[in-house]
Design a protein around this motif. Structure first.
Motif, PDB file in Angstrom:
ATOM      1  N   PRO A   1      26.506  14.550   4.438  1.00 56.96           N
ATOM      2  CA  PRO A   1      25.592  13.757   5.325  1.00 56.96           C
ATOM      3  C   PRO A   1      24.455  14.455   5.760  1.00 56.96           C
ATOM      4  O   PRO A   1      24.140  15.597   5.176  1.00 56.96           O
ATOM      5  CB  PRO A   1      26.687  13.621   6.499  1.00 56.96           C
ATOM      6  CG  PRO A   1      27.291  15.107   6.503  1.00 56.96           C
ATOM      7  CD  PRO A   1      27.451  15.321   5.014  1.00 56.96           C
ATOM      8  N   ARG A   2      23.518  13.962   6.334  1.00 61.80           N
ATOM      9  CA  ARG A   2      22.077  14.452   6.507  1.00 61.80           C
ATOM     10  C   ARG A   2      22.368  15.729   7.496  1.00 61.80           C
ATOM     11  O   ARG A   2      23.151  15.515   8.566  1.00 61.80           O
ATOM     12  CB  ARG A   2      21.329  13.391   7.469  1.00 61.80           C
ATOM     13  CG  ARG A   2      20.907  12.377   6.593  1.00 61.80           C
ATOM     14  CD  ARG A   2      19.748  11.165   7.253  1.00 61.80           C
ATOM     15  NE  ARG A   2      20.373  11.215   8.713  1.00 61.80           N
ATOM     16  CZ  ARG A   2      19.570  10.893   9.732  1.00 61.80           C
ATOM     17  NH1 ARG A   2      18.318  10.990   9.662  1.00 61.80           N
ATOM     18  NH2 ARG A   2      20.094  10.585  10.745  1.00 61.80           N
ATOM     19  N   LEU A   3      21.581  16.539   7.004  1.00 62.42           N
ATOM     20  CA  LEU A   3      21.920  18.164   7.644  1.00 62.42           C
ATOM     21  C   LEU A   3      21.316  18.145   9.222  1.00 62.42           C
ATOM     22  O   LEU A   3      20.089  17.988   9.394  1.00 62.42           O
ATOM     23  CB  LEU A   3      21.190  19.113   6.861  1.00 62.42           C
ATOM     24  CG  LEU A   3      21.423  20.586   7.013  1.00 62.42           C
ATOM     25  CD1 LEU A   3      23.010  20.909   7.148  1.00 62.42           C
ATOM     26  CD2 LEU A   3      20.904  21.532   6.188  1.00 62.42           C
ATOM     27  N   THR A   4      22.177  18.771  10.092  1.00 69.67           N
ATOM     28  CA  THR A   4      21.508  19.319  11.353  1.00 69.67           C
ATOM     29  C   THR A   4      20.919  20.659  11.204  1.00 69.67           C
ATOM     30  O   THR A   4      21.651  21.526  10.511  1.00 69.67           O
ATOM     31  CB  THR A   4      22.717  19.243  12.352  1.00 69.67           C
ATOM     32  OG1 THR A   4      23.217  18.127  12.878  1.00 69.67           O
ATOM     33  CG2 THR A   4      22.235  20.217  13.629  1.00 69.67           C
ATOM     34  N   SER A   5      19.622  20.771  11.443  1.00 68.30           N
ATOM     35  CA  SER A   5      18.724  21.762  11.104  1.00 68.30           C
ATOM     36  C   SER A   5      18.000  22.430  12.352  1.00 68.30           C
ATOM     37  O   SER A   5      17.603  21.319  13.032  1.00 68.30           O
ATOM     38  CB  SER A   5      17.952  21.525   9.835  1.00 68.30           C
ATOM     39  OG  SER A   5      17.624  23.006   9.547  1.00 68.30           O
ATOM     40  N   VAL A   6      17.581  23.586  12.491  1.00 64.81           N
ATOM     41  CA  VAL A   6      16.683  24.140  13.259  1.00 64.81           C
ATOM     42  C   VAL A   6      15.433  24.065  12.661  1.00 64.81           C
ATOM     43  O   VAL A   6      15.073  24.493  11.613  1.00 64.81           O
ATOM     44  CB  VAL A   6      16.961  25.597  13.781  1.00 64.81           C
ATOM     45  CG1 VAL A   6      15.987  26.365  14.460  1.00 64.81           C
ATOM     46  CG2 VAL A   6      18.374  25.736  14.367  1.00 64.81           C
ATOM     47  N   ARG A   7      14.472  23.388  13.362  1.00 67.67           N
ATOM     48  CA  ARG A   7      13.016  23.110  12.795  1.00 67.67           C
ATOM     49  C   ARG A   7      12.248  23.970  13.107  1.00 67.67           C
ATOM     50  O   ARG A   7      11.969  24.433  14.183  1.00 67.67           O
ATOM     51  CB  ARG A   7      12.849  21.859  13.329  1.00 67.67           C
ATOM     52  CG  ARG A   7      11.381  21.369  12.822  1.00 67.67           C
ATOM     53  CD  ARG A   7      10.832  19.956  13.496  1.00 67.67           C
ATOM     54  NE  ARG A   7       9.617  19.745  12.765  1.00 67.67           N
ATOM     55  CZ  ARG A   7       8.504  20.094  13.022  1.00 67.67           C
ATOM     56  NH1 ARG A   7       8.316  21.077  14.034  1.00 67.67           N
ATOM     57  NH2 ARG A   7       7.264  19.651  12.273  1.00 67.67           N
ATOM     58  N   GLN A   8      11.602  24.754  11.975  1.00 69.42           N
ATOM     59  CA  GLN A   8      10.490  25.406  12.083  1.00 69.42           C
ATOM     60  C   GLN A   8       9.251  24.726  11.838  1.00 69.42           C
ATOM     61  O   GLN A   8       9.253  23.846  10.967  1.00 69.42           O
ATOM     62  CB  GLN A   8      10.594  26.718  10.921  1.00 69.42           C
ATOM     63  CG  GLN A   8      11.583  27.765  11.311  1.00 69.42           C
ATOM     64  CD  GLN A   8      11.240  28.939  10.349  1.00 69.42           C
ATOM     65  OE1 GLN A   8      10.489  30.000  10.810  1.00 69.42           O
ATOM     66  NE2 GLN A   8      11.730  28.991   9.191  1.00 69.42           N
ATOM     67  N   PRO A   9       8.325  24.831  12.458  1.00 68.52           N
ATOM     68  CA  PRO A   9       6.912  24.139  12.080  1.00 68.52           C
ATOM     69  C   PRO A   9       6.259  24.757  10.879  1.00 68.52           C
ATOM     70  O   PRO A   9       5.387  25.201  10.961  1.00 68.52           O
ATOM     71  CB  PRO A   9       6.186  24.329  13.460  1.00 68.52           C
ATOM     72  CG  PRO A   9       6.543  25.528  14.033  1.00 68.52           C
ATOM     73  CD  PRO A   9       8.136  25.784  13.534  1.00 68.52           C
ATOM     74  N   LEU A  10       7.038  24.601   9.852  1.00 70.35           N
ATOM     75  CA  LEU A  10       6.612  25.012   8.562  1.00 70.35           C
ATOM     76  C   LEU A  10       4.829  24.854   8.218  1.00 70.35           C
ATOM     77  O   LEU A  10       4.061  25.737   7.854  1.00 70.35           O
ATOM     78  CB  LEU A  10       7.190  24.849   7.311  1.00 70.35           C
ATOM     79  CG  LEU A  10       8.862  25.373   7.485  1.00 70.35           C
ATOM     80  CD1 LEU A  10       9.779  24.795   6.258  1.00 70.35           C
ATOM     81  CD2 LEU A  10       8.989  26.697   7.935  1.00 70.35           C
ATOM     82  N   VAL A  11       4.516  23.514   8.251  1.00 70.75           N
ATOM     83  CA  VAL A  11       3.237  23.268   8.103  1.00 70.75           C
ATOM     84  C   VAL A  11       2.362  23.847   9.106  1.00 70.75           C
ATOM     85  O   VAL A  11       1.072  24.421   8.468  1.00 70.75           O
ATOM     86  CB  VAL A  11       3.138  21.702   7.870  1.00 70.75           C
ATOM     87  CG1 VAL A  11       1.516  21.341   7.688  1.00 70.75           C
ATOM     88  CG2 VAL A  11       3.702  21.185   6.812  1.00 70.75           C
ATOM     89  N   GLY A  12       2.590  23.854  10.340  1.00 73.83           N
ATOM     90  CA  GLY A  12       1.747  24.615  11.265  1.00 73.83           C
ATOM     91  C   GLY A  12       1.825  26.043  11.002  1.00 73.83           C
ATOM     92  O   GLY A  12       0.658  26.546  11.352  1.00 73.83           O
ATOM     93  N   MET A  13       2.616  26.674  10.569  1.00 72.48           N
ATOM     94  CA  MET A  13       2.815  28.132  10.225  1.00 72.48           C
ATOM     95  C   MET A  13       1.749  28.342   9.385  1.00 72.48           C
ATOM     96  O   MET A  13       1.040  29.304   9.098  1.00 72.48           O
ATOM     97  CB  MET A  13       4.006  28.419   9.958  1.00 72.48           C
ATOM     98  CG  MET A  13       4.894  28.696  10.982  1.00 72.48           C
ATOM     99  SD  MET A  13       6.766  28.825  10.731  1.00 72.48           S
ATOM    100  CE  MET A  13       6.951  30.384   9.665  1.00 72.48           C
ATOM    101  N   GLY A  14       1.754  27.570   8.151  1.00 70.41           N
ATOM    102  CA  GLY A  14       0.833  27.776   7.018  1.00 70.41           C
ATOM    103  C   GLY A  14      -0.874  27.268   7.619  1.00 70.41           C
ATOM    104  O   GLY A  14      -1.593  28.161   7.374  1.00 70.41           O
ATOM    105  N   ARG A  15      -0.948  26.402   8.278  1.00 71.25           N
ATOM    106  CA  ARG A  15      -2.283  26.108   8.760  1.00 71.25           C
ATOM    107  C   ARG A  15      -2.680  27.338   9.830  1.00 71.25           C
ATOM    108  O   ARG A  15      -3.579  27.718   9.534  1.00 71.25           O
ATOM    109  CB  ARG A  15      -2.155  24.806   9.892  1.00 71.25           C
ATOM    110  CG  ARG A  15      -2.079  23.664   9.221  1.00 71.25           C
ATOM    111  CD  ARG A  15      -2.135  22.298   9.894  1.00 71.25           C
ATOM    112  NE  ARG A  15      -2.053  20.936   9.302  1.00 71.25           N
ATOM    113  CZ  ARG A  15      -3.134  20.530   9.088  1.00 71.25           C
ATOM    114  NH1 ARG A  15      -4.364  20.881   9.675  1.00 71.25           N
ATOM    115  NH2 ARG A  15      -3.118  19.054   8.972  1.00 71.25           N
ATOM    116  N   MET A  16      -1.872  27.852  10.677  1.00 69.23           N
ATOM    117  CA  MET A  16      -2.308  28.797  11.451  1.00 69.23           C
ATOM    118  C   MET A  16      -2.567  29.918  10.716  1.00 69.23           C
ATOM    119  O   MET A  16      -3.554  30.806  11.036  1.00 69.23           O
ATOM    120  CB  MET A  16      -1.182  29.039  12.448  1.00 69.23           C
ATOM    121  CG  MET A  16      -1.232  30.406  13.313  1.00 69.23           C
ATOM    122  SD  MET A  16       0.043  30.646  14.617  1.00 69.23           S
ATOM    123  CE  MET A  16      -0.637  29.317  15.833  1.00 69.23           C
ATOM    124  N   ALA A  17      -1.973  30.381   9.595  1.00 69.28           N
ATOM    125  CA  ALA A  17      -2.133  31.482   8.789  1.00 69.28           C
ATOM    126  C   ALA A  17      -3.495  31.477   8.163  1.00 69.28           C
ATOM    127  O   ALA A  17      -4.149  32.506   8.380  1.00 69.28           O
ATOM    128  CB  ALA A  17      -1.382  31.709   7.740  1.00 69.28           C
TER     129      ALA A  17
END
Length: 347
Positions: free
Chosen positions: A295-311
């Motif tokens: 089934p579709r996975l329950t997951s803790v969301r990291q703002p991955l795109v936002g982390m790249g932008r911030m870097a």
């Protein structure tokens, strides 16, 4: 606003303060970024002219052709690909070329002379800064970067205690705790942990969040249910098979990332254990693959795109002399609840 004398260096931070904007916004105006409002741009440019701010010749020449180096180890992972998306979008917006590199091998990682030569080569080719994605930055490279004034920013660093570089991550401890608390609220108490390597600071922080949730609920962790290895599907499959064939198997698994969780789901399918009927599984990162699992996975969301932008914004700001407000920047995590978690199965 009076002009300063020749001995008084006017900085971009001065411009930002007098214009009533953030240093990052002032840096964007300096570099001709398009994502700044016309009124704000005019105000910042007016302050620059009034106080006599002059960017260095080298900075002006490179404003539209500078480059960024991103060092990473696992290109094919969904995590790395999603962070890279944010890095690429932000670099393109800043009109900076993006160069990808694997982590340096010997002698660069061990020799100060070799590391300095490597860094000098990057700087000579117009590199304004280095972004390290989930890899350790050797001391030799850090020292060379300091000497040559090339800023280094790390994303999800292996060592979060390294004070010489600016790091960008997420609230890993809180994320690990929220996933575990979600399972506890569903009635689970026999909850396993499968995480990444013990040398990974983000994985350890997530594990500590898992432990904190169990402690708060008065649940004594069962050491036989705790595993640390690698952020990979293979590790999740191997440890998932092992845990799910125990005489007293867990009713839930908290995985240190989505790749591990996918491996656990595969193990459950092989053993014909239904998810979430007999087993609940959570991941971490909330990469696009969470929508594809069954089934579709329950997951803790990291703002991955936002982390790249911030870097990108942070390292370019540092190249322009603007220091970030903190050496360790964290973006908030949230729990995305989907179909892989459910109530504890009845006895």
């Amino acid at each position: 606003m009076p002009r300063r004398g020749p001995s008084e260096r006017v900085t971009l931070a001065d411009v930002a303060r007098l214009a009533g904007v953030s240093p990052t916004t002032a840096s964007k105006v300096l570099n001709g970024r398009s994502d700044v409002g016309a009124n704000t741009r005019e105000r910042v440019l007016g302050v620059m002219a009034e106080i006599g701010y002059k960017p260095t010749a080298a900075r002006h020449e490179r404003a539209r052709d500078r480059a960024l180096v991103t060092v990473l180890d696992i290109v094919e992972s969904r995590y790395a690909g999603t962070v890279l998306q944010g890095i690429l979008v932000a670099a393109t917006s800043a009109q900076a070329e993006l160069l990808l590199r694997l982590p340096p091998d010997e002698p660069i990682s061990t020799s100060h002379t070799a590391a300095r030569a490597w860094m000098e080569e990057q700087k000579a080719s117009g590199v304004a800064g280095v972004i390290a994605l989930a890899v350790a930055v050797p001391d030799s490279v850090l020292l060379a970067a300091e000497d040559l004034e090339v800023p280094v920013v790390t994303i999800d660093p292996i060592d979060t205690n390294e004070s010489r570089v600016v790091s960008i991550g997420s609230t890993n401890w809180a994320g690990g705790r929220s996933a575990t608390e979600h399972l506890i609220r569903l009635g689970h108490s026999r909850i396993a942990w499968i995480g990444g390597p013990l040398g990974s600071a983000p994985s350890v922080e997530r594990f500590h969040g898992y432990q904190a949730a169990l402690d708060s609920a008065g649940i004594t962790p069962d050491r036989t249910l705790i595993r640390h290895e690698a952020f990979s599907v293979e590790a999740g499959l191997r440890h998932g098979n092992d845990l799910l064939t125990l005489d007293e198997r867990p009713t839930a698994v908290v995985a240190g990332n989505d790749e591990i969780a996918v491996g656990v789901l595969a193990a459950a399918k092989e053993l014909r254990i239904s998810v979430p009927g007999e087993l609940s599984v959570t991941g971490f990162d909330d990469t696009p693959q969470t929508q594809w699992t069954v089934p579709r996975l329950t997951s803790v969301r990291q703002p991955l795109v936002g982390m790249g932008r911030m870097a990108v914004e942070t390292v370019l700001g540092m190249a322009d002399g603007v220091q970030p407000v903190s050496r360790h920047l964290q973006l908030a995590t949230t729990l995305s609840v989907r179909d892989s978690t459910g109530p504890v199965p009845s006895s």
